[in-house]
Motif scaffolding. Structure first.
Motif, PDB file in Angstrom:
ATOM      1  N   ARG A  13       0.842  -1.206   0.000  1.00 21.27           N
ATOM      2  CA  ARG A  13       0.000   0.000   0.000  1.00 21.27           C
ATOM      3  C   ARG A  13       0.877   1.257   0.000  1.00 21.27           C
ATOM      4  O   ARG A  13       0.990   1.927  -1.006  1.00 21.27           O
ATOM      5  CB  ARG A  13      -0.951  -0.057   1.203  1.00 21.27           C
ATOM      6  CG  ARG A  13      -2.153   0.861   1.079  1.00 21.27           C
ATOM      7  CD  ARG A  13      -1.886   2.263   1.565  1.00 21.27           C
ATOM      8  NE  ARG A  13      -1.397   2.298   2.938  1.00 21.27           N
ATOM      9  CZ  ARG A  13      -0.860   3.363   3.493  1.00 21.27           C
ATOM     10  NH1 ARG A  13      -0.730   4.479   2.811  1.00 21.27           N
ATOM     11  NH2 ARG A  13      -0.397   3.317   4.728  1.00 21.27           N
ATOM     12  N   ASP A  14       1.577   1.536   1.098  1.00 26.82           N
ATOM     13  CA  ASP A  14       2.404   2.750   1.114  1.00 26.82           C
ATOM     14  C   ASP A  14       3.581   2.583   0.155  1.00 26.82           C
ATOM     15  O   ASP A  14       4.005   3.532  -0.521  1.00 26.82           O
ATOM     16  CB  ASP A  14       2.916   3.036   2.535  1.00 26.82           C
ATOM     17  CG  ASP A  14       3.047   4.531   2.808  1.00 26.82           C
ATOM     18  OD1 ASP A  14       3.262   5.286   1.845  1.00 26.82           O
ATOM     19  OD2 ASP A  14       2.934   4.948   3.973  1.00 26.82           O
ATOM     20  N   ALA A 166       0.847   7.774  13.043  1.00 24.67           N
ATOM     21  CA  ALA A 166       1.599   7.965  11.811  1.00 24.67           C
ATOM     22  C   ALA A 166       2.404   9.259  11.846  1.00 24.67           C
ATOM     23  O   ALA A 166       1.854  10.334  12.075  1.00 24.67           O
ATOM     24  CB  ALA A 166       0.649   7.971  10.614  1.00 24.67           C
ATOM     25  N   SER A 168       3.424  10.999   9.434  1.00 25.84           N
ATOM     26  CA  SER A 168       3.137  11.001   7.991  1.00 25.84           C
ATOM     27  C   SER A 168       4.133  11.806   7.162  1.00 25.84           C
ATOM     28  O   SER A 168       4.347  11.519   5.988  1.00 25.84           O
ATOM     29  CB  SER A 168       1.721  11.546   7.737  1.00 25.84           C
ATOM     30  OG  SER A 168       0.799  10.812   8.485  1.00 25.84           O
ATOM     31  N   HIS A 197       3.958   4.074  12.606  1.00 29.87           N
ATOM     32  CA  HIS A 197       4.078   4.155  11.142  1.00 29.87           C
ATOM     33  C   HIS A 197       4.950   5.375  10.865  1.00 29.87           C
ATOM     34  O   HIS A 197       4.532   6.505  11.125  1.00 29.87           O
ATOM     35  CB  HIS A 197       2.699   4.320  10.498  1.00 29.87           C
ATOM     36  CG  HIS A 197       2.754   4.469   9.008  1.00 29.87           C
ATOM     37  ND1 HIS A 197       2.779   3.385   8.153  1.00 29.87           N
ATOM     38  CD2 HIS A 197       2.809   5.571   8.207  1.00 29.87           C
ATOM     39  CE1 HIS A 197       2.825   3.813   6.895  1.00 29.87           C
ATOM     40  NE2 HIS A 197       2.853   5.129   6.898  1.00 29.87           N
ATOM     41  N   HIS A 199       7.926   7.713   8.512  1.00 29.59           N
ATOM     42  CA  HIS A 199       8.490   8.039   7.192  1.00 29.59           C
ATOM     43  C   HIS A 199       9.919   8.535   7.357  1.00 29.59           C
ATOM     44  O   HIS A 199      10.329   8.982   8.434  1.00 29.59           O
ATOM     45  CB  HIS A 199       7.596   9.054   6.477  1.00 29.59           C
ATOM     46  CG  HIS A 199       6.416   8.399   5.822  1.00 29.59           C
ATOM     47  ND1 HIS A 199       6.478   7.882   4.548  1.00 29.59           N
ATOM     48  CD2 HIS A 199       5.165   8.125   6.285  1.00 29.59           C
ATOM     49  CE1 HIS A 199       5.305   7.331   4.240  1.00 29.59           C
ATOM     50  NE2 HIS A 199       4.484   7.465   5.290  1.00 29.59           N
TER      51      HIS A 199
HETATM   52  C1  LIG Z   1      -2.419   6.006   6.034  1.00 28.01           C
HETATM   53  C2  LIG Z   1      -1.255   6.235   6.920  1.00 28.01           C
HETATM   54  C3  LIG Z   1      -0.858   5.012   7.679  1.00 28.01           C
HETATM   55  C4  LIG Z   1      -0.071   6.734   6.169  1.00 28.01           C
HETATM   56  O1  LIG Z   1       0.365   6.136   5.223  1.00 28.01           O
HETATM   57  C5  LIG Z   1       0.598   7.911   6.683  1.00 28.01           C
HETATM   58  O2  LIG Z   1      -0.008   8.670   7.450  1.00 28.01           O
HETATM   59  O3  LIG Z   1       1.765   8.118   6.304  1.00 28.01           O
END
Ligand SMILES: CC(C)C(=O)C(=O)O
Ligand SMILES: CC(=O)SCCNC(=O)CCNC(=O)[C@H](O)C(C)(C)COP(=O)(O)OP(=O)(O)OC[C@H]1O[C@@H](n2cnc3c(N)ncnc32)[C@H](O)[C@@H]1OP(=O)(O)O
Length: 400
Positions: A13-14, A166, A168, A197, A199
Motif C-alpha cells: 500500500r504505502d 503515523a 506522515s 508508522h 516516514h
Molecule cells: C495512512 C497512513 C498510515 C499513512 O500512510 C501515513 O499517514 O503516512
C-alpha cells in the motif's frame, strides 16, 4: 522494550504509493505470499477504493490462502469501506488526519467534524464485520488534546485492535516519537496496541520506529526496501535486524527471507538498492580493505556485528586496490594453491592485484557513469582470485 512486537508490512500500500511505482495483481499476490511465508502477521495490502486491481489483488490473496491477515486502507467514507468489504479484507486501516493543518487547511473541517466522521467510519467498518485499526494520520504534528479526545471516542476496546500513530511527513525524532507513544499509551485501553508508522524524510524512520517500541508500541509498520511516499518508510530488514540484535525483541519473521523479499521488491518496483543498503545490500557482508580483512581472518567479530548467516548470506572478501597480503595468502590457501607463501611472493602477488586495478581504463565516461563503474567494480568484481592464482603459478614456474 517488550518481549515481542507484531509486524505489519505496508509495501503493498504505502510502498506502492512511491511515485511511478505500481504492482500488477499477480505481483501483489506473489509479494503477499512471500511476506506471509516469512512470518509477517498482517499486510496493509492496498487501498481498494483506488482501483479495481487492488480489490482483485486482495481477493487473490484470500484465494491463495495466505496465513497473514489481509488489511485494506480506507478513509472513513462509505465508498472506501464498501470497497474494502468487496475486497474481502480481514481488517481495515481507517485513517483520518489529526493535525489542525491537515484538518482545517486541506480537508476544511473542524476537530469536532473529524471526530464525528471517524466515529461513523468505525461503526461502518464494524457493521461490515471487519477488524479495525485506527490510523491517526499526521499524529506527530497534532495536538495531544485532540488525540486524547479521539482515543476516548473512537479507540474503544472490543472495537479496535490497534491505534496506528503515523509520522506522515517524517518530522519526528526518536525523543518526540517515544514521548508521543508514552502519552497516548497512558490514555489508551491496554487491550489496544499502539503501532508506529514512520516516514524517512530525515533518515530517521527506523530510529523512530525503535523509539516508538521503546515508548510502548507493540506493533510496527514497515516496507520492504523502505520504499514509500517521498523518502519512503521504515525499512523492514533494518527494523527487524535492530529489534533482534540490538534489543532482543521477538517479531516472528524469518530473516533468511529478507534478501529474497528485497530482490523481489527491487524487480517489481524498479527501485534498486545501493550496495550499502543495511542488512540486505550487496556489500554488507563483503570486505576489501587489507587491515579489515587481516583482522576478520583472525576473528570475524573485528568488523562484523550482524552475522551474514542471520539473513542466509555468506561473508565475502574482495581482492582490490585496498587489499593486503593476508587476503592474497587466504586466496592461495582456499584455492588449494599454496599454504605457505614467502613474504616476497605475497607482496609481488599483491602488486599484481593493485596494478591490475590501477590499469582499469575509466576514460571516456562522464562523472555519473564513472561513479557507477566504480560501484560495479567494487560491488561485483574486485579482482578475481584467478588472477592471483595464475600469477602465483607464473612466479612459481619461473622460480623452478
Ligand atoms: C495512512 C497512513 C498510515 C499513512 O500512510 C501515513 O499517514 O503516512
Ligand atoms: C497518508 C496516506 O498515505 S493516506 C493514503 C493515500 N493514498 C492514496 O491517495 C492512494 C489512493 N488514492 C486514490 O486512488 C484516489 O486519491 C482516491 C480514489 C482515493 C480518491 O480520488 P478522488 O475522489 O478523485 O479524490 P482526490 O484524491 O483528488 O482527493 C481526495 C479527497 O479525499 C478527501 N479525503 C482525504 N483524506 C480523507 C479522510 N481521511 N477522510 C475523508 N476524506 C478524506 C479529500 O478531502 C478530498 O476530498 P474532495 O475531493 O471532496 O476535496
Amino acid at each position: 522494550m517488550p518481549a515481542a512486537v507484531d509486524v505489519i508490512d505496508c509495501t503493498l500500500r504505502d510502498g506502492e504509493q512511491t511515485p511511478g511505482v505500481w504492482f500488477t495483481v499477480a505481483e501483489k499476490v506473489e509479494l503477499a505470499t512471500l511476506l506471509s511465508e516469512a512470518g509477517v502477521l498482517v499486510l496493509d495490502a492496498g487501498f481498494p477504493a483506488s482501483s479495481g486491481a487492488d480489490v482483485e489483488a486482495l481477493q487473490g490473496m484470500r484465494q491463495a490462502g495466505i496465513a497473514a491477515a489481509v488489511g485494506a486502507t480506507a478513509r472513513p467514507v462509505q465508498q472506501d469501506i464498501a470497497a474494502a468489504r468487496k475486497a474481502q479484507a480481514d481488517e481495515v486501516f481507517l485513517f483520518m488526519p489529526t493535525s489542525d493543518l491537515r484538518l482545517r487547511e486541506t480537508l476544511g473541517i473542524t476537530r469536532d467534524q473529524a471526530a464525528r466522521i471517524m466515529r461513523a467510519g468505525v461503526d461502518e467498518v464494524l457493521g461490515n464485520g471487519m477488524g479495525l485499526n485506527i490510523v491517526f494520520e499526521d499524529a506527530t504534528r497534532a495536538s495531544p488534546e485532540h488525540m486524547a479526545r479521539l482515543v476516548d471516542e473512537v479507540c474503544l476496546p472490543g472495537e479496535v485492535s490497534r491505534l496506528i500513530l503515523a509520522d506522515s511527513v517524517g518530522c519526528a525524532h526518536p525523543g518526540s516519537m517515544r514521548a508521543l507513544v508514552r502519552t497516548l499509551a497512558e490514555r489508551l485501553d491496554p487491550a489496544i496496541d499502539i503501532c508506529a508508522h514512520t516516514h524517512n524524510d530525515y533518515g530517521l524512520a527506523t530510529a523512530n520506529t525503535l523509539a516508538a517500541v521503546e515508548g510502548g508500541a507493540r506493533a510496527i509498520t514497515c516496507t520492504v526496501n523502505g520504499i514509500g511516499e517521498r523518502a519512503g518508510n521504515a525499512d523492514l530488514a533494518e527494523c527487524l535486524a535492530s529489534l533482534t540484535h540490538l534489543h532482543g525483541v521477538e517479531h516472528g519473521v524469518d530473516a533468511t527471507a529478507l534478501p529474497r523479499l528485497s530482490r523481489l521488491v527491487e524487480r517489481i518496483s524498479g527501485i534498486h538498492m545501493a550496495a550499502t543498503k543495511p542488512v540486505t545490500g550487496g556489500n554488507v557482508y563483503r570486505h576489501e580493505s587489507g587491515l579489515h580483512v587481516d583482522s576478520m581472518l583472525k576473528d570475524v567479530r573485528s568488523y562484523e556485528v550482524l552475522p551474514p548467516s542471520w539473513v542466509g548470506a555468506e561473508r565475502g572478501y574482495v581482492l582490490g586496490k585496498h587489499s593486503g597480503t593476508s587476503l592474497v595468502r587466504e586466496v592461495l590457501r582456499r584455492t588449494g594453491t599454496a599454504t605457505d607463501v614467502d613474504d616476497d611472493t605475497a607482496r609481488r602477488l599483491l602488486d599484481t592485484v593493485k596494478s591490475t586495478v590501477d590499469g582499469w581504463d575509466k576514460s571516456g565516461h562522464d562523472a555519473a557513469h564513472a561513479a557507477k563503474e566504480r560501484f560495479v567494480a567494487t560491488a561485483l568484481a574486485g579482482v578475481s582470485p584467478d588472477v592471483v592464482v595464475a600469477e602465483y603459478h607464473r612466479i612459481a614456474g619461473a622460480q623452478s
